[in-house]
Design a protein around this motif. Structure first.
Motif, PDB file in Angstrom:
ATOM      1  N   PHE A 232       7.857 -11.036   1.993  1.00  0.00           N
ATOM      2  CA  PHE A 232       8.008  -9.645   1.579  1.00  0.00           C
ATOM      3  C   PHE A 232       6.775  -9.221   0.788  1.00  0.00           C
ATOM      4  O   PHE A 232       6.207 -10.017   0.038  1.00  0.00           O
ATOM      5  N   MET A 233       6.402  -7.940   0.945  1.00  0.00           N
ATOM      6  CA  MET A 233       5.283  -7.391   0.202  1.00  0.00           C
ATOM      7  C   MET A 233       5.797  -6.430  -0.861  1.00  0.00           C
ATOM      8  O   MET A 233       6.652  -5.586  -0.589  1.00  0.00           O
ATOM      9  N   CYS A 234       5.270  -6.564  -2.083  1.00  0.00           N
ATOM     10  CA  CYS A 234       5.619  -5.676  -3.192  1.00  0.00           C
ATOM     11  C   CYS A 234       4.427  -4.768  -3.462  1.00  0.00           C
ATOM     12  O   CYS A 234       3.427  -5.210  -4.035  1.00  0.00           O
ATOM     13  N   GLY A 235       4.533  -3.526  -3.036  1.00  0.00           N
ATOM     14  CA  GLY A 235       3.391  -2.629  -3.152  1.00  0.00           C
ATOM     15  C   GLY A 235       2.295  -3.045  -2.195  1.00  0.00           C
ATOM     16  O   GLY A 235       2.553  -3.385  -1.039  1.00  0.00           O
ATOM     17  N   ASN A 236       1.053  -3.055  -2.683  1.00  0.00           N
ATOM     18  CA  ASN A 236      -0.080  -3.487  -1.864  1.00  0.00           C
ATOM     19  C   ASN A 236      -0.444  -4.941  -2.107  1.00  0.00           C
ATOM     20  O   ASN A 236      -1.297  -5.493  -1.407  1.00  0.00           O
ATOM     21  N   ASN A 237       0.183  -5.547  -3.124  1.00  0.00           N
ATOM     22  CA  ASN A 237      -0.142  -6.929  -3.469  1.00  0.00           C
ATOM     23  C   ASN A 237       0.913  -7.423  -4.442  1.00  0.00           C
ATOM     24  O   ASN A 237       1.130  -6.813  -5.492  1.00  0.00           O
ATOM     25  N   CYS A 238       1.616  -8.501  -4.103  1.00  0.00           N
ATOM     26  CA  CYS A 238       2.599  -9.055  -5.035  1.00  0.00           C
ATOM     27  C   CYS A 238       1.873  -9.730  -6.202  1.00  0.00           C
ATOM     28  O   CYS A 238       0.816 -10.325  -6.031  1.00  0.00           O
ATOM     29  N   GLY A 239       2.482  -9.647  -7.372  1.00  0.00           N
ATOM     30  CA  GLY A 239       1.799 -10.105  -8.567  1.00  0.00           C
ATOM     31  C   GLY A 239       0.912  -9.002  -9.103  1.00  0.00           C
ATOM     32  O   GLY A 239       1.074  -7.825  -8.782  1.00  0.00           O
ATOM     33  N   GLU A 267       0.039  -1.511  -6.884  1.00  0.00           N
ATOM     34  CA  GLU A 267      -0.411  -0.431  -6.002  1.00  0.00           C
ATOM     35  C   GLU A 267      -1.575   0.254  -6.689  1.00  0.00           C
ATOM     36  O   GLU A 267      -1.403   0.893  -7.739  1.00  0.00           O
ATOM     37  N   LYS A 268      -2.765   0.060  -6.147  1.00  0.00           N
ATOM     38  CA  LYS A 268      -3.983   0.593  -6.758  1.00  0.00           C
ATOM     39  C   LYS A 268      -4.086   0.068  -8.190  1.00  0.00           C
ATOM     40  O   LYS A 268      -4.084  -1.124  -8.405  1.00  0.00           O
ATOM     41  N   GLY A 269      -4.123   0.983  -9.179  1.00  0.00           N
ATOM     42  CA  GLY A 269      -4.298   0.557 -10.560  1.00  0.00           C
ATOM     43  C   GLY A 269      -3.023   0.421 -11.351  1.00  0.00           C
ATOM     44  O   GLY A 269      -3.066   0.244 -12.567  1.00  0.00           O
ATOM     45  N   SER A 270      -1.865   0.503 -10.693  1.00  0.00           N
ATOM     46  CA  SER A 270      -0.575   0.388 -11.370  1.00  0.00           C
ATOM     47  C   SER A 270       0.114  -0.919 -10.998  1.00  0.00           C
ATOM     48  O   SER A 270      -0.037  -1.409  -9.872  1.00  0.00           O
ATOM     49  N   VAL A 271       0.895  -1.463 -11.929  1.00  0.00           N
ATOM     50  CA  VAL A 271       1.681  -2.674 -11.680  1.00  0.00           C
ATOM     51  C   VAL A 271       3.115  -2.401 -12.126  1.00  0.00           C
ATOM     52  O   VAL A 271       3.346  -1.997 -13.276  1.00  0.00           O
ATOM     53  N   ASP A 272       4.070  -2.604 -11.208  1.00  0.00           N
ATOM     54  CA  ASP A 272       5.483  -2.358 -11.488  1.00  0.00           C
ATOM     55  C   ASP A 272       6.311  -3.575 -11.108  1.00  0.00           C
ATOM     56  O   ASP A 272       5.805  -4.554 -10.545  1.00  0.00           O
ATOM     57  N   GLN A 389      -8.888  -5.541  -5.582  1.00  0.00           N
ATOM     58  CA  GLN A 389      -7.544  -5.801  -5.057  1.00  0.00           C
ATOM     59  C   GLN A 389      -6.634  -4.622  -5.397  1.00  0.00           C
ATOM     60  O   GLN A 389      -6.875  -3.884  -6.346  1.00  0.00           O
ATOM     61  N   GLY A 390      -5.578  -4.450  -4.586  1.00  0.00           N
ATOM     62  CA  GLY A 390      -4.605  -3.402  -4.841  1.00  0.00           C
ATOM     63  C   GLY A 390      -4.691  -2.235  -3.879  1.00  0.00           C
ATOM     64  O   GLY A 390      -3.905  -1.292  -3.970  1.00  0.00           O
ATOM     65  N   TYR A 391      -5.643  -2.311  -2.949  1.00  0.00           N
ATOM     66  CA  TYR A 391      -5.853  -1.222  -1.992  1.00  0.00           C
ATOM     67  C   TYR A 391      -5.752  -1.722  -0.548  1.00  0.00           C
ATOM     68  O   TYR A 391      -6.198  -1.059   0.373  1.00  0.00           O
ATOM     69  N   GLY A 392      -5.170  -2.898  -0.390  1.00  0.00           N
ATOM     70  CA  GLY A 392      -5.055  -3.505   0.924  1.00  0.00           C
ATOM     71  C   GLY A 392      -6.075  -4.608   1.102  1.00  0.00           C
ATOM     72  O   GLY A 392      -7.142  -4.619   0.482  1.00  0.00           O
ATOM     73  N   GLU A 393      -5.746  -5.558   1.969  1.00  0.00           N
ATOM     74  CA  GLU A 393      -6.582  -6.748   2.133  1.00  0.00           C
ATOM     75  C   GLU A 393      -7.949  -6.438   2.724  1.00  0.00           C
ATOM     76  O   GLU A 393      -8.954  -7.056   2.354  1.00  0.00           O
ATOM     77  N   GLU A 394      -8.032  -5.467   3.629  1.00  0.00           N
ATOM     78  CA  GLU A 394      -9.326  -5.133   4.225  1.00  0.00           C
ATOM     79  C   GLU A 394     -10.276  -4.569   3.176  1.00  0.00           C
ATOM     80  O   GLU A 394     -11.475  -4.869   3.186  1.00  0.00           O
ATOM     81  N   PHE A 395      -9.752  -3.736   2.284  1.00  0.00           N
ATOM     82  CA  PHE A 395     -10.579  -3.191   1.207  1.00  0.00           C
ATOM     83  C   PHE A 395     -11.057  -4.311   0.292  1.00  0.00           C
ATOM     84  O   PHE A 395     -12.215  -4.342  -0.136  1.00  0.00           O
TER      85      PHE A 395
END
Length: 577
Positions: A232-239, A267-272, A389-395
């Motif tokens: 499972f993926m949490c946002g754009n990056n787990c952790g 997700e981007k610059g936020s962590v939830d 990190q936080g904008y997708g793996e390709e980024f």
């Protein structure tokens, strides 16, 4: 604001929902030493680390040079159960207490290195490794070797661990089930990858935070249930990969409670906080903040930071340990890349900050250094260029093989955009640490745009770093997009993206700051650049902090951290004001 005032904050660093109420730990700097205080329902009850209630007893870790597990009964005196050189975690099993710890090793004996990973930042020479122990009245070692046991989870019966035993040189982890009677292990994970945290529910189901993408520092992490073949993926990056310079020592975690898995997600610059239940992922918190840690037992407790507030604890309402502190709010700026600016005046000098990693990110967390410079009249610019990190793996992968290319373009373009948008007239400085130190060194060899630079825990020579850094031999290779750092082509590629190769171009006054015990970006990297600048008559200074490693700006010697802010401001005041 003075450096002393900048570090006069209290940080929530641990939270635990117990049968007696809410436990939390607050960390502060007192007389140039870190102090951890334990609170029960917001009332101070002791000093130590990692508290936990179990039945009628209260357990916590205490000690400076060594660590002891202490048990405190409700009405009795504290009792020391055992002592190790280090204790990082303990959990309760029906047969005793399971502990992750290290034995004390003599530093006076010769050290014989016979593998690639023989020293590590923050640990020095690996004379001892983290092992799994059980305490059942006596302390007994269960699993150990020339590798680290990095995490442990149990439901009181079944026991799983994560270890580096099959990929220690390269920092790769696997999950194993372990028989605590004889130490036998059964490997659960397949392939190669990273394991950042593991968890088990009451039924013995397991999950971990990590990936199975091999040696790829840019890889996004997932929540993986290896025995069920689910992820499972949490946002754009787990952790979380969002950086702050807060000294709370928080790290990634997951909780598996009944049929619910909770994890941080970025997700981007936020962590939830995210919850996985019935094969669905739901976000439990929202807003422009960075959650740092949490606990969950049907009720949720967590602590977070925002650009304005160092630390907030949430549990049946919010608690602020720093009610009189409110940082200056940044302005969010989004275009091709995301970034922020703190504007104090268009005639004021400006500092551009560059994050490390490169696969980390800036975000919605409190930055002591940003607030310090902002309070002293500096505009602050920071952004997440390609590679963050936080904008997708390709980024995140976009800077691999191209350090100093499109990532530098992003930083310069973003800086010029902010200067134009706010009509900034003052001089511009640049600073960064680790990969941000590399980029600072690189930028001053490529452009005279900045009037002053401060490079910290930096990289100047990617070739020599391959032989002196704890991870350089593989990390530099992967990041440069080559296969062999010692081939002629490999050396040429590494030198072509090394700032030292272009040092004759530098015109910018440049300070270098380094911890002498930094094994990640060893001090020889700063020494090379310093001597080269000095021989080319460029204003420069090398600041060396004894005893500090790669984390010197976040969890270093507090006296040195205060001096660091002082000396950085003196350098920028001299060349920017």
């Amino acid at each position: 604001m003075t450096p002393e005032e900048a570090y006069s904050i209290k940080l929530v660093s641990y939270v635990k929902i117990s049968d007696k109420g809410l436990l939390h730990v607050e960390t502060e700097i007192d007389k140039d030493k870190y102090k951890n205080y334990i609170y029960l329902n917001k009332v101070k009850i002791g000093e130590g680390l990692i508290p936990q209630f179990y039945l009628n007893n209260f357990y916590y870790i205490r000690g400076d040079k060594t660590k002891s597990l202490i048990v405190q009964t409700e009405y009795g005196e504290p009792k020391k159960l055992f002592t190790l050189a280090k204790i990082s975690k303990y959990v309760f099993h029906k047969k005793g207490i399971l502990i992750l710890g290290e034995e004390k090793a003599s530093k006076k004996e010769p050290f014989y290195a016979n593998k690639l990973k023989y020293r590590f930042d923050g640990r020095g020479l690996l004379r001892s490794r983290q092992s799994l122990y059980i305490f059942d009245g006596n302390l007994r070692k269960i699993l150990s070797g020339d590798f680290d046991v990095t995490d442990v989870a149990t439901n009181g019966d079944r026991v799983i661990v994560s270890t580096t035993q099959s990929g220690d040189d390269y920092g790769l982890d696997d999950v194993y089930e372990v028989n605590i009677d004889n130490g036998d292990v059964r490997k659960i994970t397949k392939g190669e990858g990273r394991v950042s945290a593991i968890a088990m529910n009451e039924k013995g189901d397991i999950a971990y935070l990590g990936h199975r993408k091999g040696l790829s520092p840019w890889a996004t992490q997932e929540i993986i249930m290896p025995e069920e073949g689910k992820s499972f993926m949490c946002g754009n990056n787990c952790g979380s990969s969002v950086l702050t310079d807060l000294f709370d020592g928080s790290s990634n975690q997951i909780i598996f409670n009944k049929d619910e898995i909770l994890s941080l997600g970025q997700e981007k610059g936020s962590v939830d906080i995210y919850r996985i239940s019935d094969n669905k992922v739901a976000k439990l918190t929202n807003g422009n903040k960075v959650v740092k840690g949490f606990d969950y037992n049907g009720k949720l407790a967590y602590f977070y930071t925002t650009p304005e507030k160092p630390s907030i604890l949430y549990y049946d309402g919010e608690y602020d340990p720093n009610p009189n502190i409110k940082g200056v709010s940044p302005i969010h700026i989004e275009g091709e890349i995301e970034g922020w600016a703190i504007i104090r005046g268009k005639e004021n000098p400006t500092i551009v900050f560059i994050h490390g990693g490169p696969h980390t990110a800036y975000g919605y967390g409190y930055f002591i250094e940003f607030q310090f410079f902002a309070s002293n009249g500096y505009n602050i610019i920071y952004c997440n260029p390609r590679g963050s990190q936080g904008y997708g793996e390709e980024f995140a992968k976009a800077c691999v093989g191209d350090w100093g290319g499109k990532d530098m373009e992003d930083i310069l373009n973003f800086t010029k955009k902010v200067i134009s948008q706010f009509d900034l007239k003052g001089k511009i400085g640049v600073t960064g640490g680790s990969y941000g130190g590399f980029m600072t060194n690189w930028i001053v060899t490529q452009t005279d745009f900045f009037s002053a630079a401060i490079s910290e825990r930096s990289i100047s020579n990617l070739v020599s770093m391959c032989g002196t850094s704890d991870i350089g031999f593989w990390f530099n290779t992967i990041e440069a997009g080559i296969t062999d750092p010692w081939s002629k082509d490999g050396i040429q590629k590494l030198m072509s993206i090394s700032p030292i190769y272009y040092v004759k171009n530098v015109k910018t006054p440049t300070m270098l700051i380094q911890g002498e015990q930094d094994y990640r970006c060893p001090i020889e990297q700063a020494e090379q650049f310093f001597i080269a600048l000095k021989m080319n008559n460029i204003p420069t200074m090398l600041v060396r902090y004894q005893g500090d490693g790669h984390e010197h700006a976040r969890k270093g010697n507090p006296k040195n951290m205060k001096d660091r802010l002082k000396i950085k401001m003196e350098w920028f005041d001299k060349y920017l004001k």
